[in-house]
Design a protein around this motif. Structure first.
Motif, PDB file in Angstrom:
ATOM      1  N   PHE A 176       0.846  -1.187   0.000  1.00  0.00           N
ATOM      2  CA  PHE A 176       0.000   0.000   0.000  1.00  0.00           C
ATOM      3  C   PHE A 176       0.887   1.243   0.000  1.00  0.00           C
ATOM      4  N   THR A 177       0.599   2.166  -0.909  1.00  0.00           N
ATOM      5  CA  THR A 177       1.313   3.434  -0.931  1.00  0.00           C
ATOM      6  C   THR A 177       0.307   4.569  -0.797  1.00  0.00           C
ATOM      7  N   GLY A 228       2.217   9.019  -3.318  1.00  0.00           N
ATOM      8  CA  GLY A 228       1.677   7.674  -3.477  1.00  0.00           C
ATOM      9  C   GLY A 228       1.829   7.082  -4.860  1.00  0.00           C
ATOM     10  N   LEU A 229       1.561   7.881  -5.919  1.00  0.00           N
ATOM     11  CA  LEU A 229       1.613   7.333  -7.271  1.00  0.00           C
ATOM     12  C   LEU A 229       3.029   6.982  -7.709  1.00  0.00           C
ATOM     13  N   ILE A 289      -1.259  -1.213  -4.399  1.00  0.00           N
ATOM     14  CA  ILE A 289      -2.440  -0.353  -4.352  1.00  0.00           C
ATOM     15  C   ILE A 289      -2.014   1.022  -3.857  1.00  0.00           C
ATOM     16  N   CYS A 290      -2.294   2.021  -4.657  1.00  0.00           N
ATOM     17  CA  CYS A 290      -2.010   3.408  -4.278  1.00  0.00           C
ATOM     18  C   CYS A 290      -3.291   4.076  -3.810  1.00  0.00           C
ATOM     19  N   ILE A 323      -0.495  -1.118 -11.519  1.00  0.00           N
ATOM     20  CA  ILE A 323      -0.885  -0.647 -10.192  1.00  0.00           C
ATOM     21  C   ILE A 323      -2.372  -0.299 -10.201  1.00  0.00           C
ATOM     22  N   ILE A 324      -2.982  -0.274  -9.030  1.00  0.00           N
ATOM     23  CA  ILE A 324      -4.382   0.149  -8.906  1.00  0.00           C
ATOM     24  C   ILE A 324      -4.428   1.359  -7.990  1.00  0.00           C
ATOM     25  N   VAL A 325      -4.934   2.467  -8.518  1.00  0.00           N
ATOM     26  CA  VAL A 325      -5.041   3.707  -7.753  1.00  0.00           C
ATOM     27  C   VAL A 325      -6.465   3.843  -7.236  1.00  0.00           C
ATOM     28  N   CYS A 326      -6.620   3.863  -5.927  1.00  0.00           N
ATOM     29  CA  CYS A 326      -7.907   4.162  -5.299  1.00  0.00           C
ATOM     30  C   CYS A 326      -7.912   5.660  -5.013  1.00  0.00           C
TER      31      CYS A 326
END
Length: 550
Positions: free
Chosen positions: A381-382, A415-416, A432-433, A457-460
């Protein structure tokens, strides 16, 4: 054999085991870029120097080895200073190479000239300029040693353009020699005696220079002693949150019950961290400079021991070395505080259970609960900075080392680029960002880097249309007087698709799980635009409640 300065820089990187560098190219260091081409070192081309520096920080954060970043002079270097500041405050090893004006133009305010030894001294452990190509092995070896020894941190080396094309004979570079300080047997014996005599002990983990083995060993030690353990701000990956000794994170928005236990402890052990403003709740958990609790402080840099808090026992050692020395310490049969530790862990479990409802159609509590049930233990997690990060810090239960990359310095936009770097390091693991809409736009262009290198990556993206943290403070201090905190955003899902990735909008809580699964199945970098009501400013309070002080 004669080589150019650019070739010698790359030779020195190879000698120190460097596998990748992040950069934004510039004409001031073309000779290095040319030497990298045939080196076998992976060169990651980024879209802004701040993102490139944050990627290097993340590599340093997750490996313990210096992340390498290269930028051009002037605006390139000043853009990179954001990542440099993160690495400095977070104790992360990193080396920033900056192309510089040619030597005969120095001190004339030449095109894009900056005197980095003056400008960047506060950002780095050491700032050096290589005036002679023959000295490149010396300077680079020193840079690796400085970045990794004591309290780790960033180093800046500037490279005059003409020096890099100079053809010279120089010593073959060698790897830097690690510098370690180990706890003495007498110190370990004193520590064991202090711990055995305590009635209300508390262990707080932080800092860097940890390893997977060290984390496993401290978990075993805590289990044997039934010792309550907290992790300082954004260092939560240092202890399994479902371990019976885990008491919670010691940072912003700390569980009041945990804060009370720390204040009432008779022995506090700070292991690895500085216990600066954020984990100390603005220096209120321990009195400065003389804590009311007996204090043991273990830190790898002697200049940090006694700098803010006067410890009763100061041990100059890296966490890994200190934990290794604890194998000689025998635990008691039935520690007097065992029941207290159980109660503290139960309080943590209650505190970290997501709330089911809140304002608006999207509720982050159930989303976090779904992620807990549907992501692997080694998921990384970032995040950057903002109120949205509270959902990760409070409700995600970190289970393994090297699963968190987030700035203790509270820098937005991290984060990204960190997610891009983490996925490059660990392509087999899900990354997951979490980002707010304001945070994402700081370095959102690095989504293009994820696309270029095929990093799914998956950005929330928690989108509430405001700079949420600032609005929260604004409503508290100047109720109803909104100023400079509203945002106008693009269609983030369409933006993801325009880049070549996967994008979806989440407008209701129940939309999240299927959207996440589709993002996962796409095999592409993805953005999930989560439309959160701005009233849902924290898990427990709304903006209206903050404004009305209720």
């Amino acid at each position: 054999m004669k080589k150019t300065g650019g070739q010698l820089i790359v030779d020195a990187l190879l000698a120190n085991g460097v596998e990748r560098v992040s950069c934004v190219p510039g004409e001031s260091y073309l000779a290095v870029l040319d030497a990298l081409r045939d080196s076998g070192i992976e060169t990651i081309v980024c879209r802004q120097e701040g993102g490139a520096a944050m990627m290097a920080d993340c590599w340093g954060r997750l490996t313990g080895k210096p992340g390498i970043c290269m930028v051009t002079r002037g605006p390139g270097a000043t853009n990179a200073s954001a990542g440099l500041h993160i690495a400095r405050q977070d104790s992360i090893p990193m080396i920033l190479f900056i192309g510089q004006v040619q030597r005969d133009a120095r001190e004339r305010e030449a095109f894009q000239e900056v005197e980095y030894r003056r400008a960047f001294t506060e950002f780095a452990k050491w700032v050096g300029e290589i005036d002679d190509a023959r000295r490149i092995p010396e300077f680079v070896t020193r840079a690796f040693a400085v970045a990794t020894s004591g309290r780790p941190g960033p180093v800046v080396l500037t490279l005059p353009e003409d020096m890099l094309v100079e053809l010279v004979e120089a010593s073959a570079p060698r790897a830097a020699t690690p510098v370690e300080s180990h706890p003495g047997a007498a110190q370990i014996a004193t520590f064991a005696d202090m711990l055995a005599k305590a009635e209300r002990p508390m262990l707080i983990l932080g800092g860097t220079r940890w390893s997977e083995d060290a984390v496993a060993a401290i978990e075993d030690f805590a289990a044997a002693w039934k010792l309550p353990v907290g992790c300082s701000f954004r260092r939560q990956m240092l202890f399994d949150h479902l371990h019976p000794s885990y008491a919670g994170d010691v940072g912003i928005g700390i569980n009041p019950a945990l804060a009370k236990e720390i204040k009432e402890a008779d022995l506090v052990v700070l292991l690895g961290g500085r216990f600066s403003e954020m984990p100390s709740s603005s220096y209120t958990l321990l009195d400065v400079p003389y804590p009311s609790q007996t204090l043991v402080h273990v830190h790898p840099d002697p200049s940090e021991l006694g700098r803010v808090y006067r410890p009763d026992l100061a041990i100059c050692a890296a966490p890994e070395d200190f934990v290794a020395a604890l194998t000689s310490v025998q635990a008691p049969q039935s520690p007097a505080w065992a029941t207290r530790t159980e109660a503290m862990h139960a309080a943590y479990l209650s505190w970290s259970t997501p709330l089911a409802s809140g304002p608006g159609a999207v509720h982050m509590g159930p989303i976090m609960e779904w992620l807990e049930e549907n992501t692997a233990k080694d998921t990384i997690f970032t995040n950057g900075a903002g109120n949205y990060a509270t959902w990760v810090h409070r409700f995600h239960r970190f289970r393994a080392y090297n699963t968190q990359a987030a700035p203790t310095s509270g820098s937005m936009g991290y984060g990204l680029p960190a997610a891009v770097a983490a996925k490059q390091l660990f392509p087999e693991r899900e990354v997951i960002c979490f980002a707010g809409d304001g945070c994402f736009m700081m370095h959102g262009q690095e989504f293009a880097t994820a696309i270029r290198y095929n990093l799914p990556i998956i950005v929330c993206l928690v989108n509430n249309g405001i700079y949420g943290t600032i609005r929260m403070h604004q409503e508290r201090e100047y109720p109803g007087r909104v100023s400079a905190t509203d945002l106008t955003n693009p269609d983030f899902a369409a933006l993801a698709r325009a880049y070549g990735g996967h994008g979806e909008v989440v407008e209701k809580t129940e939309d999240f799980a299927p959207a996440f699964e589709r993002a996962r199945a796409s095999g592409k970098p993805a953005i999930l635009d989560i439309k959160l009501d701005p009233e849902a400013i924290t898990p427990a309070r709304t903006l209206t409640q903050i404004r009305n002080k209720t």
